[in-house]
Design a protein around this motif. Structure first.
Motif: not given
Length: 100
Positions: A29-31, A38-42, A58-66
């Motif tokens: 339920g993420l807008s 939440r995901i990027l900033e917080r 087609r994008p099939v996976a994501i790695w969020l890093n910081g």
């Protein structure tokens, strides 16, 4: 064929994450606004340090890093890629990240 792109745009990152969690029993339920806040900033994820895996277009996976200290690994793989390809897909960006 799988190819990796670095620094996805916000919309593509949001859409692949939304699809990756689309079959979960409890809906994410993420807008787009909550994803940004939440995901990027917080959570301190930065798209300039993140990657998306594509199968064709087609994008099939994501790695969020910081750049912060965390105690767990975060990734999201689209449902039909989890059982067969996820181990190999999750190994792909490691050489790229060494050069960051």
């Amino acid at each position: 064929m799988i190819h990796i792109k670095r620094a996805p745009d916000t919309e593509t990152a949001y859409l692949v994450m939304k699809e990756g969690f689309s079959d979960y029993m409890i809906p994410l339920g993420l807008s787009p606004e909550v994803f940004q806040e939440r995901i990027l900033e917080r959570d301190g994820n930065q798209l300039e340090h993140s990657f998306i895996a594509y199968h064709g277009e087609r994008p099939v996976a994501i790695w969020l890093n910081g750049l912060k200290t965390i105690k767990k690994k975060r990734s999201c793989v689209v449902a039909d890629w989890r059982s067969i390809h996820s181990t190999g897909v999750l190994e792909l960006p490691k050489p790229c990240m060494k050069h960051s």
